[in-house]
Design a protein around this motif. Structure first.
Motif, short mmCIF file in Angstrom:
data_model
loop_
_atom_site.label_atom_id
_atom_site.label_comp_id
_atom_site.label_asym_id
_atom_site.label_seq_id
_atom_site.Cartn_x
_atom_site.Cartn_y
_atom_site.Cartn_z
N SER A 1 0.82 -1.21 0.00
CA SER A 1 0.00 0.00 0.00
C SER A 1 0.86 1.27 0.00
O SER A 1 1.62 1.53 0.93
N ASP B 1 -0.17 4.11 0.47
CA ASP B 1 -0.62 4.94 1.60
C ASP B 1 0.26 4.72 2.83
O ASP B 1 0.63 5.66 3.52
N ARG C 1 3.58 6.44 2.51
CA ARG C 1 3.41 7.90 2.68
C ARG C 1 3.22 8.28 4.14
O ARG C 1 3.84 9.19 4.64
N LEU C 2 2.31 7.55 4.79
CA LEU C 2 2.01 7.88 6.19
C LEU C 2 3.23 7.68 7.08
O LEU C 2 3.52 8.49 7.95
N VAL D 1 5.80 10.49 6.85
CA VAL D 1 5.45 11.67 7.64
C VAL D 1 5.53 11.38 9.14
O VAL D 1 6.09 12.16 9.91
N LYS E 1 9.15 11.01 10.49
CA LYS E 1 10.14 11.95 9.94
C LYS E 1 11.07 12.54 10.99
O LYS E 1 12.16 12.97 10.67
N LYS F 1 -2.78 -3.21 12.18
CA LYS F 1 -3.19 -2.10 11.32
C LYS F 1 -4.68 -1.89 11.52
O LYS F 1 -5.40 -2.87 11.68
N PRO F 2 -5.22 -0.70 11.39
CA PRO F 2 -4.48 0.54 11.21
C PRO F 2 -3.65 0.87 12.45
O PRO F 2 -4.15 0.71 13.55
N PHE G 1 0.18 5.62 15.45
CA PHE G 1 1.55 5.97 15.06
C PHE G 1 2.50 6.18 16.23
O PHE G 1 3.67 5.88 16.13
N LEU H 1 -7.51 14.50 11.63
CA LEU H 1 -6.14 15.03 11.66
C LEU H 1 -6.03 16.34 10.88
O LEU H 1 -4.93 16.80 10.60
N ASP I 1 -3.65 18.90 12.03
CA ASP I 1 -2.24 18.53 12.19
C ASP I 1 -1.46 19.00 10.97
O ASP I 1 -1.64 18.50 9.87
N ASP J 1 1.47 18.56 9.94
CA ASP J 1 2.25 17.52 9.26
C ASP J 1 1.40 16.72 8.30
O ASP J 1 1.88 16.18 7.31
N MET J 2 0.11 16.62 8.63
CA MET J 2 -0.75 15.70 7.90
C MET J 2 -1.58 16.34 6.81
O MET J 2 -2.12 15.66 5.95
N LEU K 1 -0.97 15.29 3.27
CA LEU K 1 -1.30 13.89 3.02
C LEU K 1 -2.80 13.66 2.97
O LEU K 1 -3.29 12.88 2.15
N MET L 1 -3.99 14.72 -0.30
CA MET L 1 -3.62 13.75 -1.33
C MET L 1 -4.57 12.55 -1.31
O MET L 1 -5.00 12.06 -2.34
N GLU M 1 -7.21 11.39 -4.34
CA GLU M 1 -7.21 10.06 -4.96
C GLU M 1 -8.49 9.28 -4.70
O GLU M 1 -8.72 8.23 -5.29
N GLN N 1 -6.95 -2.32 1.77
CA GLN N 1 -6.06 -1.15 1.82
C GLN N 1 -6.71 0.02 2.54
O GLN N 1 -6.06 0.70 3.32
N LYS O 1 -8.98 -0.20 4.83
CA LYS O 1 -9.03 -0.56 6.24
C LYS O 1 -7.72 -0.16 6.92
O LYS O 1 -7.70 0.42 8.00
N GLY O 2 -6.61 -0.48 6.25
CA GLY O 2 -5.30 -0.21 6.83
C GLY O 2 -4.92 1.25 6.81
O GLY O 2 -4.21 1.72 7.70
N ALA O 3 -5.39 1.98 5.80
CA ALA O 3 -4.84 3.32 5.59
C ALA O 3 -5.77 4.46 6.00
O ALA O 3 -5.29 5.49 6.51
N GLY P 1 -5.26 6.09 9.20
CA GLY P 1 -4.01 6.84 9.25
C GLY P 1 -4.16 8.26 8.75
O GLY P 1 -3.41 9.16 9.14
N TYR P 2 -5.14 8.48 7.88
CA TYR P 2 -5.41 9.83 7.35
C TYR P 2 -6.46 10.55 8.20
O TYR P 2 -6.91 11.63 7.82
#
Lengths: 318, 114
Positions: free
Chosen positions: A21, A23, A26-27, A30, A33, A115-116, A119, B14, B17, B19-20, B23, B26, B30, B56, B58-60, B63-64
């Protein structure tokens, strides 16, 4: 990192993330970092395996559910390969079943993050894995370093010599091995005491380090014997380097016995390309030359090209 | 408290934030493409693509900062996994779950700041 001065790995550890992924990559870039680490990204198992082998990272973050090759298969292969088996792996997975966790640890993972991910949690787990990795590396490097001289030890030589020999046979690169022995070392110990003997060992080691190039490998072979592995170096070139060492040792003034000079004898066996000589016969050839150097009066270099059987006797100092 | 409707924008937790921010933008840029893939996969009965997309997200998505999208994608993935070799007909039994996911994605798009 130079090979003749053992050091800990680079200041910023590299972390390889293997996840299909985009994503996640990318995550993580950040979110990690501020961690002073370098992130490498692979989008599938085979690419990750190749990257890990090519330039082994300090830590791998590995996704399980990937198309093509499943993360468990990647983990199994990482642990099978001598080049990658020591790299700690944190498994990242959306499936937090106990079976998957048990399987991951059984296969050699050091940690498992669901996951998720949260962080902050991932960050501390990465830190903890890197800390452990650093300690492990320190321990294993300690075990490969000679305490008195700081050169690599015999065990490390045995391992690396096999690797360099294999490389020479496979690619036809030049390679030489040089054995150094301090002349009449026992007399130094007996006359001036063991601290003086230790000082001579350390001094010769320092001269070896100075004369070596980055790719050369200087090791303490045992007692008052040292060995240099010289990749991409034929016997003639090795003899020139050994002669510089011989000369520098002869010229050195020793604080504990300023009027008593120390000399060394050197036996070299080298090849300008691939050879049929075995790795053991090769070292034996260098040892025979060392013995010949001793017998013919010491303080000299004798070198043989094992592919040609030519012996070069370099000058004996006056 | 108001019940969210399909027209209530869903904002990233977020969003504040710094930093975020980039993202999150983005991810939102998408998202329409992901929605198209989702719709096509449902129409053609492409279970594998649907499963990957759900996996995907579910996992990501969490995070956003889009936890509801992540959770909905997780539920859909679980249904797809439970049904094994799901056929087109079985997909219809997941219509509710698929619609939930779509609605949440559309609400996230409504919440775009620019």
């Amino acid at each position: 990192m130079t090979q003749h001065t053992p050091q800990l790995a680079e200041v910023h550890p590299r972390v390889l993330v293997i996840d299909d992924s985009e994503d996640v990559h990318r995550l993580l870039r950040v979110r990690l970092k501020n961690e002073e680490l370098i992130l490498d990204a692979s989008l599938d198992g085979p690419a990750g395996l190749a990257a890990a082998k090519d330039n082994p990272p300090a830590l791998i973050l590995l996704d399980l559910d990937m198309p093509g090759m499943h993360g468990f298969e990647v983990l199994r292969r990482l642990k099978e390969d001598a080049k990658t088996q020591a790299i700690p792996v944190i498994v990242l997975s959306g499936n937090c079943s106990s079976e998957d966790k048990v399987a991951a640890f059984d296969l050699g993972a050091v940690d498992y993050v669901g996951k998720p991910f949260e962080f902050t949690e991932l960050r501390v787990r990465v830190r903890s894995a890197l800390r452990l990795q650093r300690l492990m590396q320190m321990l294993s490097q300690r075990a490969q370093i000679d305490g008195l001289t700081g050169l690599w030890n015999r065990a490390f030589f045995d391992q690396r010599w096999l690797e360099e020999y294999a490389r020479c046979v496979r690619h036809g690169h030049a390679l030489s091995v040089a054995l150094f022995d301090i002349d009449h070392f026992k007399a130094v110990n007996d006359t001036f005491g063991h601290p003086a003997g230790d000082e001579v060992l350390q001094g010769v080691a320092r001269i070896l380090r100075q004369e070596c190039r980055q790719t050369d490998l200087a090791c303490r072979f045992g007692g008052e014997e040292f060995v240099l592995v010289l990749p991409d170096t034929d016997s003639e070139e090795a003899a020139r380097l050994a002669e510089r060492v011989r000369h520098a040792v002869e010229e050195a003034i020793w604080p504990r016995h300023p009027t008593h000079r120390v000399t060394i004898s050197i036996g070299i066996a080298g090849a300008s390309g691939s050879t049929k000589v075995s790795e053991a016969e090769w070292v034996e050839a260098a040892d025979r030359n060392l013995y010949a150097a001793k017998r013919s009066g010491r303080n000299r270099v004798i070198a043989t090209d094992v592919t040609l059987g030519i012996t070069t006797l370099t000058r004996k100092s006056a | 408290m108001t019940t969210p409707t399909p027209h209530t924008p869903l904002r990233s937790s977020l969003a504040g934030d710094p930093d975020m921010a980039e993202l999150v933008d983005m991810f939102l840029e998408e998202l329409p493409q992901r929605l198209t893939v989702l719709t096509t996969a449902v129409d053609t009965g492409d279970i594998e693509t649907l499963r990957r997309l759900a996996h995907q997200l579910k996992g990501a998505a969490g995070g956003y900062g889009f936890d509801p999208i992540g959770k909905a994608a997780g539920s859909l993935e679980a249904l797809l996994k439970a049904s094994g070799d799901a056929s087109q007909s079985q997909l219809s039994s997941m219509a509710g779950s698929i619609a939930d996911l779509k609605t949440l994605c559309e609400r996230a798009l409504l919440g775009r700041t620019h």
